[in-house]
Design an enzyme around this catalytic site. Structure first.
Site, PDB file in Angstrom:
ATOM      1  N   ASN A  11     -16.640  -1.308  66.978  1.00 23.05           N
ATOM      2  CA  ASN A  11     -15.349  -0.811  67.446  1.00 23.05           C
ATOM      3  C   ASN A  11     -14.483  -2.010  67.828  1.00 23.05           C
ATOM      4  O   ASN A  11     -14.700  -2.632  68.868  1.00 23.05           O
ATOM      5  CB  ASN A  11     -15.574   0.111  68.652  1.00 23.05           C
ATOM      6  CG  ASN A  11     -14.274   0.584  69.272  1.00 23.05           C
ATOM      7  OD1 ASN A  11     -13.194   0.369  68.731  1.00 23.05           O
ATOM      8  ND2 ASN A  11     -14.385   1.244  70.427  1.00 23.05           N
ATOM      9  N   LYS A  13     -11.507  -1.981  68.765  1.00 21.07           N
ATOM     10  CA  LYS A  13     -10.491  -1.625  69.775  1.00 21.07           C
ATOM     11  C   LYS A  13      -9.128  -2.171  69.313  1.00 21.07           C
ATOM     12  O   LYS A  13      -8.881  -2.190  68.111  1.00 21.07           O
ATOM     13  CB  LYS A  13     -10.915  -2.115  71.163  1.00 21.07           C
ATOM     14  CG  LYS A  13     -12.341  -1.656  71.497  1.00 21.07           C
ATOM     15  CD  LYS A  13     -12.746  -1.854  72.921  1.00 21.07           C
ATOM     16  CE  LYS A  13     -14.172  -1.348  73.110  1.00 21.07           C
ATOM     17  NZ  LYS A  13     -14.626  -1.429  74.490  1.00 21.07           N
ATOM     18  N   HIS A  97     -13.603   8.220  73.295  1.00 19.55           N
ATOM     19  CA  HIS A  97     -13.991   6.943  73.917  1.00 19.55           C
ATOM     20  C   HIS A  97     -13.512   6.933  75.368  1.00 19.55           C
ATOM     21  O   HIS A  97     -12.442   7.464  75.680  1.00 19.55           O
ATOM     22  CB  HIS A  97     -13.383   5.774  73.145  1.00 19.55           C
ATOM     23  CG  HIS A  97     -13.986   4.462  73.532  1.00 19.55           C
ATOM     24  ND1 HIS A  97     -13.646   3.817  74.694  1.00 19.55           N
ATOM     25  CD2 HIS A  97     -14.940   3.710  72.943  1.00 19.55           C
ATOM     26  CE1 HIS A  97     -14.371   2.703  74.791  1.00 19.55           C
ATOM     27  NE2 HIS A  97     -15.161   2.616  73.741  1.00 19.55           N
ATOM     28  N   GLU A  99     -12.176   4.710  77.059  1.00 18.80           N
ATOM     29  CA  GLU A  99     -10.865   4.083  77.252  1.00 18.80           C
ATOM     30  C   GLU A  99      -9.743   5.078  76.985  1.00 18.80           C
ATOM     31  O   GLU A  99      -8.618   4.870  77.424  1.00 18.80           O
ATOM     32  CB  GLU A  99     -10.749   2.823  76.370  1.00 18.80           C
ATOM     33  CG  GLU A  99     -11.588   1.695  76.957  1.00 18.80           C
ATOM     34  CD  GLU A  99     -12.133   0.699  75.953  1.00 18.80           C
ATOM     35  OE1 GLU A  99     -11.648   0.646  74.813  1.00 18.80           O
ATOM     36  OE2 GLU A  99     -13.081  -0.023  76.326  1.00 18.80           O
ATOM     37  N   GLU A 167     -22.045   5.772  76.198  1.00 19.99           N
ATOM     38  CA  GLU A 167     -21.386   4.541  76.620  1.00 19.99           C
ATOM     39  C   GLU A 167     -21.080   4.619  78.113  1.00 19.99           C
ATOM     40  O   GLU A 167     -20.014   5.133  78.503  1.00 19.99           O
ATOM     41  CB  GLU A 167     -20.078   4.341  75.837  1.00 19.99           C
ATOM     42  CG  GLU A 167     -20.276   4.138  74.355  1.00 19.99           C
ATOM     43  CD  GLU A 167     -19.176   3.270  73.754  1.00 19.99           C
ATOM     44  OE1 GLU A 167     -19.527   2.338  73.022  1.00 19.99           O
ATOM     45  OE2 GLU A 167     -17.996   3.504  74.042  1.00 19.99           O
ATOM     46  N   GLY A 173     -17.792  -3.861  78.251  1.00 20.39           N
ATOM     47  CA  GLY A 173     -17.055  -5.110  78.435  1.00 20.39           C
ATOM     48  C   GLY A 173     -17.422  -5.865  79.696  1.00 20.39           C
ATOM     49  O   GLY A 173     -16.713  -6.788  80.094  1.00 20.39           O
ATOM     50  N   SER A 212     -21.694  -3.420  76.136  1.00 15.27           N
ATOM     51  CA  SER A 212     -22.214  -4.796  76.234  1.00 15.27           C
ATOM     52  C   SER A 212     -23.424  -5.067  75.339  1.00 15.27           C
ATOM     53  O   SER A 212     -24.298  -5.854  75.701  1.00 15.27           O
ATOM     54  CB  SER A 212     -22.527  -5.151  77.699  1.00 15.27           C
ATOM     55  OG  SER A 212     -21.329  -5.157  78.459  1.00 15.27           O
TER      56      SER A 212
HETATM   57  P1  13P Z   1     -18.380  -3.742  74.534  1.00 14.24           P
HETATM   58  O1  13P Z   1     -19.468  -3.901  73.505  1.00 14.24           O
HETATM   59  O2  13P Z   1     -17.283  -4.757  74.392  1.00 14.24           O
HETATM   60  O3  13P Z   1     -18.928  -3.616  75.920  1.00 14.24           O
HETATM   61  O4  13P Z   1     -17.649  -2.335  74.207  1.00 14.24           O
HETATM   62  C1  13P Z   1     -18.429  -1.210  74.019  1.00 14.24           C
HETATM   63  C2  13P Z   1     -17.565  -0.125  73.527  1.00 14.24           C
HETATM   64  O5  13P Z   1     -16.737   0.403  74.241  1.00 14.24           O
HETATM   65  C3  13P Z   1     -17.718   0.265  72.114  1.00 14.24           C
HETATM   66  O6  13P Z   1     -17.020   1.438  71.824  1.00 14.24           O
END
Ligand code: 13P
Length: 249
Positions: A11, A13, A97, A99, A167, A173, A212
């Site tokens: 992803n 983002k 997601h 976010e 997640e 992150g 992560s």
């Molecule tokens: P990270 O791997 O940067 O922690 O992000 C995970 C994520 O949100 C994947 O959709």
């Protein structure tokens, strides 16, 4: 039958640019050696979906989008439908997601409507769930995640193949991850909640872990019972790191 091949999803983002096509070329070159034991899907930002799909054409790398609108078309300024994404070459879509749930007020009912849209357009949905740190600290993680699963899966998934991703919000992150035992336990909770919602079909789904995942922890996470793959954020942006995760499976 449950799909036994693991899925490694990247992803991006809101990262990357046209220059990121070089990363796809590097993935492609590695795939050409014929050693991948996993399925690989990359999820660039929408404006790059078509170019990434072209760059990946004829390789085992598939392409997806990070969200879609539930409606097929209409006066929805700034939004993108599942049909448009399919037209652009996407075959997958990430939905729900954190976010978007946290930052953009997306609800599980809204996610379920988007899952319907994905199925209507021929996109495989990856439906994300996960608890916040406050919910984990309050001992509510399992209840929260089970409720998200129950409310995010529409009836129409009963005769479809689909994927869930666990997640934990606090692991995204941050460089922090749950213990393998915690991941295994939550994946069981997710499977039971999906089976309670949809019946036996839920036995076929894959449950990914995301948060992560990096080249150093990928082998341990991917070997954890109940983990059918990874949804990788930051470490999917550079082909070298993403390839290390692909080869850790
Ligand atoms: P990270 O791997 O940067 O922690 O992000 C995970 C994520 O949100 C994947 O959709």
């Amino acid at each position: 039958m449950k799909q036994s091949v693991k899925l490694i999803a990247g992803n991006w983002k809101m990262n990357g640019s046209a220059a990121s096509l070089a990363e796809i070329e590097a993935l492609r070159a590695d795939a050409g050696r014929g050693e991948w034991r996993v399925e690989v899907v990359v999820f660039p930002p929408s404006p790059l979906v078509e170019r990434v799909a072209r760059a990946a054409g004829g390789s085992p790398i598939e392409v997806g989008a990070q969200d879609c609108r539930a409606e097929a078309a209409g006066a929805f300024t700034g939004c993108v439908s599942a049909e448009l994404l399919h037209d652009a070459g996407a075959r997958w879509v990430i939905l729900g997601h954190s976010e978007r749930r946290q930052g953009l007020g997306e609800t599980s009912a809204g996610v379920a409507a988007k899952v319907e849209a994905a199925l209507r357009a021929g996109l495989h949905p990856i439906i994300c769930v996960g608890e916040t740190l406050a919910e984990r600290d309050a001992g509510e993680a399992e209840t929260v995640v089970a409720a998200q699963v129950g409310a995010s899966l529409p009836d129409s998934l009963r005769d479809q193949t689909f994927t869930l991703a666990y997640e934990p919000v606090w692991a995204i992150g941050t460089g922090r991850t749950p213990t393998p035992a915690d991941i295994a336990r939550m994946h069981e909770v997710i499977r039971s909640a999906a089976a309670a919602r949809l019946g036996p079909v839920a036995a076929d789904m894959r449950v990914l872990y995301g948060g992560s995942v990096n080249p150093a922890n990928a082998a341990t996470i991917l070997a954890t019972p109940g983990v059918d793959g990874a949804l990788v954020g930051g470490a999917s942006l550079k082909a070298a790191d993403f390839l290390a995760i692909i080869h850790a499976a």
